[in-house]
Design a protein around this motif. Structure first.
Motif, PDB file in Angstrom:
ATOM      1  N   LEU A 283       8.130  -1.687  16.234  1.00  0.00           N
ATOM      2  CA  LEU A 283       7.739  -2.280  14.950  1.00  0.00           C
ATOM      3  C   LEU A 283       8.489  -1.597  13.815  1.00  0.00           C
ATOM      4  N   ALA A 284       8.495  -2.272  12.652  1.00  0.00           N
ATOM      5  CA  ALA A 284       9.160  -1.724  11.476  1.00  0.00           C
ATOM      6  C   ALA A 284       8.137  -1.014  10.606  1.00  0.00           C
ATOM      7  N   ARG A 285       8.608  -0.034   9.876  1.00  0.00           N
ATOM      8  CA  ARG A 285       7.727   0.661   8.947  1.00  0.00           C
ATOM      9  C   ARG A 285       8.483   0.973   7.667  1.00  0.00           C
ATOM     10  N   GLY A 286       7.812   0.765   6.535  1.00  0.00           N
ATOM     11  CA  GLY A 286       8.386   1.143   5.247  1.00  0.00           C
ATOM     12  C   GLY A 286       7.765   2.459   4.832  1.00  0.00           C
ATOM     13  N   ALA A 287       7.016   2.420   3.718  1.00  0.00           N
ATOM     14  CA  ALA A 287       6.402   3.655   3.223  1.00  0.00           C
ATOM     15  C   ALA A 287       5.065   3.946   3.887  1.00  0.00           C
ATOM     16  N   GLY A 288       4.575   2.996   4.669  1.00  0.00           N
ATOM     17  CA  GLY A 288       3.297   3.226   5.344  1.00  0.00           C
ATOM     18  C   GLY A 288       2.093   3.155   4.422  1.00  0.00           C
ATOM     19  N   THR A 289       2.206   2.402   3.338  1.00  0.00           N
ATOM     20  CA  THR A 289       1.068   2.269   2.419  1.00  0.00           C
ATOM     21  C   THR A 289       0.237   1.021   2.708  1.00  0.00           C
ATOM     22  N   GLY A 290       0.625   0.255   3.706  1.00  0.00           N
ATOM     23  CA  GLY A 290      -0.097  -0.973   4.052  1.00  0.00           C
ATOM     24  C   GLY A 290      -1.578  -0.689   4.243  1.00  0.00           C
ATOM     25  N   LEU A 291      -2.412  -1.616   3.837  1.00  0.00           N
ATOM     26  CA  LEU A 291      -3.862  -1.370   3.862  1.00  0.00           C
ATOM     27  C   LEU A 291      -4.576  -2.130   4.970  1.00  0.00           C
TER      28      LEU A 291
ATOM     29  N   SER B 165      -0.072  -1.954  -7.048  1.00  0.00           N
ATOM     30  CA  SER B 165      -0.494  -0.669  -7.615  1.00  0.00           C
ATOM     31  C   SER B 165       0.201   0.496  -6.931  1.00  0.00           C
ATOM     32  N   SER B 166       0.663   0.262  -5.714  1.00  0.00           N
ATOM     33  CA  SER B 166       1.353   1.304  -4.953  1.00  0.00           C
ATOM     34  C   SER B 166       2.849   1.326  -5.243  1.00  0.00           C
ATOM     35  N   GLN B 167       3.285   0.669  -6.305  1.00  0.00           N
ATOM     36  CA  GLN B 167       4.717   0.429  -6.506  1.00  0.00           C
ATOM     37  C   GLN B 167       5.566   1.691  -6.644  1.00  0.00           C
TER      38      GLN B 167
ATOM     39  N   CYS C 182       5.694   2.271  -2.408  1.00  0.00           N
ATOM     40  CA  CYS C 182       5.895   1.280  -1.350  1.00  0.00           C
ATOM     41  C   CYS C 182       7.306   0.696  -1.420  1.00  0.00           C
ATOM     42  N   THR C 183       7.780   0.185  -0.288  1.00  0.00           N
ATOM     43  CA  THR C 183       9.160  -0.302  -0.216  1.00  0.00           C
ATOM     44  C   THR C 183       9.210  -1.820  -0.419  1.00  0.00           C
ATOM     45  N   ILE C 184      10.340  -2.302  -0.854  1.00  0.00           N
ATOM     46  CA  ILE C 184      10.465  -3.749  -1.047  1.00  0.00           C
ATOM     47  C   ILE C 184      10.445  -4.453   0.308  1.00  0.00           C
TER      48      ILE C 184
ATOM     49  N   GLY D 274       8.568  -3.563   2.832  1.00  0.00           N
ATOM     50  CA  GLY D 274       7.134  -3.678   3.106  1.00  0.00           C
ATOM     51  C   GLY D 274       6.493  -4.751   2.244  1.00  0.00           C
ATOM     52  N   ASN D 275       6.941  -4.875   1.013  1.00  0.00           N
ATOM     53  CA  ASN D 275       6.425  -5.918   0.110  1.00  0.00           C
ATOM     54  C   ASN D 275       6.726  -7.310   0.655  1.00  0.00           C
ATOM     55  N   VAL D 276       7.952  -7.466   1.173  1.00  0.00           N
ATOM     56  CA  VAL D 276       8.322  -8.764   1.736  1.00  0.00           C
ATOM     57  C   VAL D 276       7.423  -9.061   2.941  1.00  0.00           C
TER      58      VAL D 276
HETATM   59  C1  FAD Z   1      -3.245   2.933  -3.428  1.00  0.00           C
HETATM   60  C2  FAD Z   1      -2.702   1.641  -2.909  1.00  0.00           C
HETATM   61  C3  FAD Z   1      -2.650   0.563  -3.761  1.00  0.00           C
HETATM   62  C4  FAD Z   1      -2.144  -0.656  -3.304  1.00  0.00           C
HETATM   63  N1  FAD Z   1      -2.080  -1.700  -4.169  1.00  0.00           N
HETATM   64  C5  FAD Z   1      -1.568  -2.885  -3.755  1.00  0.00           C
HETATM   65  C6  FAD Z   1      -1.474  -3.973  -4.655  1.00  0.00           C
HETATM   66  O1  FAD Z   1      -1.815  -3.891  -5.821  1.00  0.00           O
HETATM   67  N2  FAD Z   1      -0.968  -5.148  -4.180  1.00  0.00           N
HETATM   68  C7  FAD Z   1      -0.561  -5.255  -2.891  1.00  0.00           C
HETATM   69  O2  FAD Z   1      -0.108  -6.339  -2.524  1.00  0.00           O
HETATM   70  N3  FAD Z   1      -0.624  -4.245  -2.026  1.00  0.00           N
HETATM   71  C8  FAD Z   1      -1.122  -3.055  -2.424  1.00  0.00           C
HETATM   72  N4  FAD Z   1      -1.192  -2.014  -1.531  1.00  0.00           N
HETATM   73  C9  FAD Z   1      -0.779  -2.232  -0.134  1.00  0.00           C
HETATM   74  C10 FAD Z   1       0.658  -1.821   0.224  1.00  0.00           C
HETATM   75  O3  FAD Z   1       1.172  -0.914  -0.709  1.00  0.00           O
HETATM   76  C11 FAD Z   1       1.548  -3.050   0.299  1.00  0.00           C
HETATM   77  O4  FAD Z   1       1.126  -3.859   1.372  1.00  0.00           O
HETATM   78  C12 FAD Z   1       3.046  -2.734   0.492  1.00  0.00           C
HETATM   79  O5  FAD Z   1       3.747  -3.945   0.436  1.00  0.00           O
HETATM   80  C13 FAD Z   1       3.361  -2.043   1.787  1.00  0.00           C
HETATM   81  O6  FAD Z   1       4.685  -1.539   1.727  1.00  0.00           O
HETATM   82  P1  FAD Z   1       5.148  -0.332   2.656  1.00  0.00           P
HETATM   83  O7  FAD Z   1       6.557  -0.066   2.379  1.00  0.00           O
HETATM   84  O8  FAD Z   1       4.223   0.807   2.501  1.00  0.00           O
HETATM   85  O9  FAD Z   1       4.982  -1.006   4.096  1.00  0.00           O
HETATM   86  P2  FAD Z   1       4.337  -0.420   5.411  1.00  0.00           P
HETATM   87  O10 FAD Z   1       2.930  -0.043   5.195  1.00  0.00           O
HETATM   88  O11 FAD Z   1       5.221   0.620   5.972  1.00  0.00           O
HETATM   89  O12 FAD Z   1       4.392  -1.681   6.335  1.00  0.00           O
HETATM   90  C14 FAD Z   1       3.583  -2.803   6.077  1.00  0.00           C
HETATM   91  C15 FAD Z   1       3.893  -3.903   7.082  1.00  0.00           C
HETATM   92  O13 FAD Z   1       5.182  -4.370   6.852  1.00  0.00           O
HETATM   93  C16 FAD Z   1       5.995  -4.257   7.999  1.00  0.00           C
HETATM   94  N5  FAD Z   1       7.317  -3.874   7.517  1.00  0.00           N
HETATM   95  C17 FAD Z   1       7.653  -2.829   6.730  1.00  0.00           C
HETATM   96  N6  FAD Z   1       8.949  -2.850   6.457  1.00  0.00           N
HETATM   97  C18 FAD Z   1       9.465  -3.932   7.054  1.00  0.00           C
HETATM   98  C19 FAD Z   1      10.755  -4.504   7.139  1.00  0.00           C
HETATM   99  N7  FAD Z   1      11.790  -3.976   6.539  1.00  0.00           N
HETATM  100  N8  FAD Z   1      10.916  -5.631   7.871  1.00  0.00           N
HETATM  101  C20 FAD Z   1       9.867  -6.197   8.495  1.00  0.00           C
HETATM  102  N9  FAD Z   1       8.635  -5.699   8.449  1.00  0.00           N
HETATM  103  C21 FAD Z   1       8.431  -4.588   7.736  1.00  0.00           C
HETATM  104  C22 FAD Z   1       5.305  -3.247   8.860  1.00  0.00           C
HETATM  105  O14 FAD Z   1       5.557  -3.463  10.224  1.00  0.00           O
HETATM  106  C23 FAD Z   1       3.867  -3.477   8.523  1.00  0.00           C
HETATM  107  O15 FAD Z   1       3.359  -4.523   9.273  1.00  0.00           O
HETATM  108  C24 FAD Z   1      -1.702  -0.780  -1.970  1.00  0.00           C
HETATM  109  C25 FAD Z   1      -1.752   0.321  -1.119  1.00  0.00           C
HETATM  110  C26 FAD Z   1      -2.240   1.518  -1.574  1.00  0.00           C
HETATM  111  C27 FAD Z   1      -2.262   2.664  -0.639  1.00  0.00           C
END
Ligand code: FAD
Lengths: 486, 441
Positions: free
Chosen positions: A75-83, A141-143, A146-148, A150-152
């Motif tokens: 699996l892929a992982r970005g910043a790991g902030t997913g909830l 809020s995690s901007q 968190c990575t773009i 992960g946002n996608v």
């Molecule tokens: C304090 C806090 C506040 C938050 N506020 C918000 C908010 O306001 N709005 C909101 O929408 N979310 C919010 N989140 C949730 C989270 O930050 C988002 O879901 C963010 O998009 C996750 O990005 P990440 O890089 O941490 O991804 P990760 O947690 O690393 O991964 C999330 C998912 O994306 C997949 N993934 C990651 N990178 C890729 C890639 N390159 N290609 C394919 N799949 C991938 C992973 O497999 C996983 O399923 C918040 C989280 C926290 C902890």
């Protein structure tokens, strides 16, 4: 290149290390893997097989191909902030971390687009173009971490998505590594409506189950000429909710329209960014209007009028940028602030039609009473996206289960009024079963059929997003066994 | 005679008076069928699909028929499924600003209804009196105001899709923010009816702007560089035009009486904001150009005319001349090259070519009229130009016979197998709109 030695007999680890060049780009020893056992959803943990850190698309492709050929889940992982647990390695996956792919590749202001690697952090984009008067709109809020990419994957939203839309509305192109290792380009140069089914739209929000995103073309926007922010305190939640509806009905499209209830206010005022909200009020609204300066006053006046009509206790405009920023810091750190009033919390993410706000908030209050757990509410009121935060103490036996059940009941309440179970955090592991609140079996199969087209071996991020027929009992059991919580 | 059995079977599903045979067999735009059916319930649609799926019958799906000339390499299929009687508002919660509507409702009917509540669907398709909301979504049709308001993919929040096996599969939902499961809405939007029949559409609404105006700047000298400089200055400002559209001289003459390259800039906001933006534009108006500001009803009238420039497939018969319409996508500012090239085509092929393109979104429409042979040659040349700019060209309207000579969709992308894969999961028998879409899907 200084080559760290691989200390394992596992041939797969050795081969994966070879693909990413050297041993410093792979983690495989138990202690190193601990941090990767979960993401921001900490209720459930599982150890990955290894974590690899590719530096470019070709390495991602080679890693994926290797995993696919050798039947290794990954699996892929970005910043790991997913909830919702999307990046948790349920099946002992090889985690492909994108954090080393963090470059801003191109900015084209004239055509209003930017190209980034998936590990590029959301806020960095705005920071790197703001001096030229541009920004990237989706603002979870995690901007700041968190990575773009992960946002996608999650189709992330944020406070300002009410006016400007969520991630999917800002994605113009993607480079994707498919689960067999093939690299595809979807709208390479960001051109709209390229012929064919809209895979760009399908991939966005697919929670990393259809492919790994390795390059992203996003739309950037010109920063609005002016912004004004209003804070309004209400003694009754109903009045606050009504004010939300009235503002929207008045034909105003605010940039953001946020609400916090009494428990949430207690938390944010006890945490790192207090702004002096009175502790005894039932609800605070944070309303922002932006756009052409000449049109803003009229809208602000209308908003003030509406609030007064709805018995607002106090309403005022931010006197300067500093005050505005402090209000937003207070709001955006709302989840973490729960730590100040509770050892643990679980965030939920339901969406309801705006007009049902009073009804659903009452139901959540009931759920809180029934479960004996406090529930704070922080939400994007303008688009009906609720974040009930269930407060609990994992050290007390049984409370984690209770919190999970209470969270699920909140989602049921949202589904019951025609809403949905997640507005931005995704289904992940957390809400798999709750998918049944909104989709029937046929509709779920229609979706897994699409997954089969992309991910036929289901080696990529398996076990996420969809309820497993006949496995419901098993999953509940797994949840029960989970003990560790943030 | 083959139709007899078909007729008998269809009569067991839908009353005789809503079945017509013969009528839709010989339209010059193709997409014909032996029998046309006009269902009024979802159940009827579902049963018709199921019947066709079980009996190997092919179906052509039609809304208002405006896009009859858009794709399709099968001259005639078995059943033409018209959604024109499947219309009406299903649910509208004014305060939630969401609306569910049956697919056969025309865009005009929808906007008229919403106007009473000072709301609108923020799409701007051609021929609103004919186009149905289902057709607009499924063909992904929109106009210049896409710059300000986006397209179907930004507006649609839920769909009811009837799959070829007759099952009803909902995608999305009724709330404005939703990430539960895959965003399945997206694959139906722009699918040209090859995946399922969309029976209901749920959209998010916007308030009707309190005030609007349209600025027309005609560039007398016709210097492309000047237009480019002006556009860049406007795009780099904090102004918020909802449309920034370049019109070719031929189109401009038709709409404004001025045969010059003309830039149309639309503002919609509260009145003070609109006037402020008008003033800004006046401030950067290049010398040697002429500016006209149309407000409110005048602006609306301009757009009303604008949405009738494209050929309308719902018209019964072919005119003397061959008409074609192209949708071209390029990187935003390359629109200038496309509009310029289209004007050149007019002279080199002795055609009438009207074109426009959005400088802030990169989508162009080119309408060609003239002899069929010249039209085909001009399309080919245009495609070459577009490909050099890494863009794409789709033929949105062309008589059936000529669609055999020009590839409507252009080549297949390298990931075509994914598109085919999706199609075969949903419509394995290929009963819906056969050969209507890219790569013969
Ligand atoms: C304090 C806090 C506040 C938050 N506020 C918000 C908010 O306001 N709005 C909101 O929408 N979310 C919010 N989140 C949730 C989270 O930050 C988002 O879901 C963010 O998009 C996750 O990005 P990440 O890089 O941490 O991804 P990760 O947690 O690393 O991964 C999330 C998912 O994306 C997949 N993934 C990651 N990178 C890729 C890639 N390159 N290609 C394919 N799949 C991938 C992973 O497999 C996983 O399923 C918040 C989280 C926290 C902890």
């Amino acid at each position: 290149m200084a080559v760290k030695k691989i200390k394992t007999k596992d041939k797969h680890i050795k081969n994966l290390a070879t693909i990413v060049g050297d041993a410093s780009s792979i983690l495989y020893q138990k202690v190193d893997l601990l941090a990767y056992e979960c993401d921001g959803f900490t209720v459930y943990k599982h150890s990955p097989k290894a974590v690899v850190f590719p530096k470019n698309t070709n390495e991602v492709s080679a890693l994926v191909k290797y995993c696919s050929d050798n039947q290794l889940p990954f699996l892929a992982r970005g910043a790991g902030t997913g909830l919702s647990g999307g990046a948790i390695p349920l099946n002992n996956e090889v985690i492909i971390s994108l954090v080393k792919m963090k470059k801003l590749l191109n900015v084209d202001l004239e055509n209003r687009l930017a190209v980034v690697q998936p590990g590029y952090v959301n806020l960095k984009l705005t920071n790197s173009i703001s001096d030229k008067g541009y920004y990237y709109a989706p603002d979870p809020s995690s901007q700041s971490c968190c990575t773009i990419g992960g946002n996608v994957a999650e189709n992330a939203g944020g406070a300002h998505c009410l006016k400007y839309g969520v991630t999917t509305n800002h994605i113009l192109g993607l480079e994707v590594v498919l689960p067999n290792g093939d690299i595809i380009e979807l709208s390479e140069n960001g051109i709209l409506d390229v012929p064919g089914y809209d895979l760009l739209g399908l991939l966005t929000g697919s929670e990393g189950t259809l492919g790994i995103v390795t390059k992203i073309t996003v739309r950037i926007l010109k920063s609005p000429e002016s912004k004004q922010t209003v804070l309004a305190y209400f003694d009754r939640v109903d009045d606050g909710s009504q004010a939300v509806s009235d503002i929207i009905s008045a034909g105003i499209v605010p940039a953001a329209l946020e609400m916090m209830d009494k428990t949430a206010i207690e938390a944010v005022e006890s945490a790192a960014f207090p702004v002096g909200h009175p502790r005894d009020i039932a609800a605070v609204l944070l309303i922002e209007v932006d756009g052409i300066a000449a049109g803003i006053d009229e809208q602000i006046n209308q908003i003030l009028e509406v609030c007064k009509k709805r018995n607002v206790r106090e309403v005022r405009e931010a006197k300067d940028e500093q005050e505005r920023a402090s209000w937003w810091a207070n709001r955006k750190t709302g989840f973490g602030a729960m730590g100040a009033i509770s050892p643990d919390y679980l965030v939920q993410d339901g969406v309801i039609p705006r007009s049902k706000l009073p009804e659903v908030l009452k139901r959540i209050e009931q759920i809180s009473q029934e479960s004996g757990l406090r529930i704070a509410n922080i939400f994007h009121a303008g688009d009906g996206n609720l974040h009930p935060l269930v407060l609990f103490d994992a050290r007390i036996p049984g409370e984690t289960d209770k919190a999970i059940l209470a969270g699920s009941a909140c989602l049921q309440a949202c589904a019951d009024v025609g809403g949905t179970i997640t507005g931005e955090h995704g289904v992940g592991i957390e809400k798999r079963e709750e998918m049944r609140f909104v989709f029937n079996d046929e509709e779920i199969i229609a979706q897994t059929n699409i997954r089969e087209v992309f991910n036929p071996k289901n080696l990529l991020n398996a076990g996420k997003l969809f309820p497993t027929p006949g496995r419901c009992g098993e999953i509940k059991q797994v949840m029960k066994e989970a003990t560790t919580v943030s | 005679m083959i139709a007899t059995e078909l007729l008998i079977n269809l009569e067991s599903i839908i009353p005789r008076e809503r079945i017509k045979s013969g009528q839709n067999q010989h339209h010059h735009l193709g997409n014909n069928a032996q029998v046309s059916v006009f269902p009024t319930t979802e159940e009827e649609i579902s049963l018709i699909l199921k019947y066709a799926n079980n009996h190997g019958k092919k179906i052509s799906v039609m809304g208002g028929g405006t896009k009859r000339g858009f794709g399709g390499l099968t001259e005639s299929v078995d059943i033409l499924l018209s959604l024109s009687l499947y219309k009406g508002i299903v649910e509208h919660t004014v305060g939630d600003m969401t609306l569910t509507v049956k697919a056969g409702t025309t865009f005009y009917e929808l906007q008229e209804y919403l106007a009473k509540h000072k709301q609108k669907v923020s799409l701007d398709p051609t021929w609103p009196e004919y186009s149905t909301i289902g057709g607009i979504v499924v063909a992904n049709e929109n106009g210049p105001k896409r710059l300000g308001y986006g397209s179907s993919r930004d507006v649609v929040i839920g769909l009811r899709n009837i799959y070829p096996d007759g099952s009803i599969i909902r995608s999305g939902g009724k709330v404005v923010k939703n990430v539960a499961g895959y965003d399945m809405n997206k694959i139906f939007i722009g699918s040209m009816g090859t995946l399922g029949v969309v029976s209901e559409v749920t959209v998010k609404l916007r308030p009707v702007a309190k005030y609007e105006s349209l600025i027309l700047i005609s560039f007398k000298e016709g210097s492309i560089d000047e237009i480019l400089m002006f556009s860049k200055a406007l795009l780099d400002s904090v102004m918020e035009p909802v449309a920034l559209e370049l019109l070719s001289p031929t189109l401009s003459e038709k709409l404004t009486g001025q045969c010059t390259f003309t830039v149309a800039i639309s503002f919609e906001d509260v009145e003070s904001s609109v006037h402020y933006q008008e003033k800004f534009v006046k401030g950067i108006q290049p010398s040697g150009t002429e500016m006209d500001i149309l407000s409110e009803s005048e602006a609306q009238y301009f757009w009303h005319l604008f949405y009738t420039i494209c050929p309308n497939g719902a018209k019964e018969s072919a005119g003397e001349e061959t008409e074609a319409a192209l949708k071209i996508g390029v990187v935003n500012l390359n629109v200038l090259s496309i509009i310029k090239e289209s004007q050149l085509l007019q002279d080199s092929y002795n055609l009438v070519v009207e074109s426009h393109g959005g400088l802030g979104h990169g989508l162009c429409q080119v309408i060609l009229k003239g002899s069929s042979q010249k039209v085909v040659l001009a399309i080919r040349q245009m495609r070459e130009t577009v490909l050099k700019l890494d863009g794409y060209l789709v033929v949105k309207h062309l008589p059936f016979e000529l669609r055999q000579k020009v590839d409507v969709w252009g080549g297949k992308p390298s990931h075509f197998f994914l598109l085919e894969g999706i199609k075969s999961k949903i419509d394995p028998q290929k009963i819906l709109n056969p050969k209507r879409f890219i790569g013969g899907i």
